[in-house]
Scaffold this motif. Sequence first.
Motif, PDB file in Angstrom:
ATOM      1  N   ARG A 134       0.817  -1.211   0.000  1.00  0.00           N
ATOM      2  CA  ARG A 134       0.000   0.000   0.000  1.00  0.00           C
ATOM      3  C   ARG A 134       0.856   1.269   0.000  1.00  0.00           C
ATOM      4  O   ARG A 134       0.537   2.259  -0.667  1.00  0.00           O
ATOM      5  N   LEU A 250      -4.151   6.700   4.188  1.00  0.00           N
ATOM      6  CA  LEU A 250      -4.163   5.669   3.144  1.00  0.00           C
ATOM      7  C   LEU A 250      -5.257   4.640   3.350  1.00  0.00           C
ATOM      8  O   LEU A 250      -5.274   3.616   2.667  1.00  0.00           O
ATOM      9  N   THR A 254      -9.002   5.466  -0.426  1.00  0.00           N
ATOM     10  CA  THR A 254      -7.980   6.326  -1.009  1.00  0.00           C
ATOM     11  C   THR A 254      -7.213   5.541  -2.060  1.00  0.00           C
ATOM     12  O   THR A 254      -7.286   4.324  -2.125  1.00  0.00           O
ATOM     13  N   THR A 257      -0.346   4.574  -3.288  1.00  0.00           N
ATOM     14  CA  THR A 257       0.695   5.559  -3.550  1.00  0.00           C
ATOM     15  C   THR A 257       1.376   5.327  -4.895  1.00  0.00           C
ATOM     16  O   THR A 257       1.851   6.254  -5.517  1.00  0.00           O
TER      17      THR A 257
END
Length: 273
Positions: A134, A250, A254, A257
């Motif tokens: 993540r 996060l 959402t 990244t």
Amino acid sequence: MVIPVHDVNPARRTPWVTYALIAANFIVFLVLTPGVAGSLTGESSLAQLCDLQAFLERYAVVPQELIHHQRPRLVPTGDVGVGPQGPGCVVAPPGYEKSPELSVLTAMFLHGGWLHLLGNMLFLWIFGDNVEDRMGHIRYLLFYLVCGYVATYAFALVYADSGEPLIGASGAVAGVLGAYLVLYPKARVWVLVPFLIFLPLRLPAWLVLGSWFVLQAVYSSGAGVSAAGTVAYLAHVAGFAAGMLIAWPLRPGTSPTHPPDHPLYGRQARWTW
């Protein structure tokens, strides 16, 4: 306390940082830490114990040093001597310079025995890959180190007068658990529950990690000890809370990244033994 075995939560990229952290912890324990032979047999000679004391004094975190910058006048040298009360570890003025702030980093890779090491690495192996997936590799590494520093400083501030060494990856790993709880609360985790025999159950992550955190908080309210061989529960609580706070932006809903390197990493269920 339940023992996690694996999670049903495949990652999308290879967790190279998690692998590297686990490898580094094992290498430091097996190659650099004195007294490993004694931890295997359950018996340690006086020479091994003295060597280990000297090693920890130099590379472990000592709250008194970290908060007050008070270096002891005498430290173990690693040698064995004979005094009025019989054989013992020789102490002398330290012949080296030690950075208390840097010792926070080195202490993250030190462990007091096989159970200490294997317990931390088991949790990191199971939950670290998804958090790394993540966050991305570099951010995950920084996150891991920050959680370790937060956990250590939190413990040291409360026990600022302690002269006992604090070691272990537990604070940083606790941060990983806190992040996993925020990011994947509904993921299923296979655990072994000790009830006469070990019963395998598949439970949601929020229950497994939430109960772990509550247990650490209860223990920390009664005691928090930094000596090797005991548990610094307060560091676990602080690391876990730091992991939750850092991972909060996060949480589900959402965007990741970074795009994944591979469509899918791992199988639907990954056994950890």
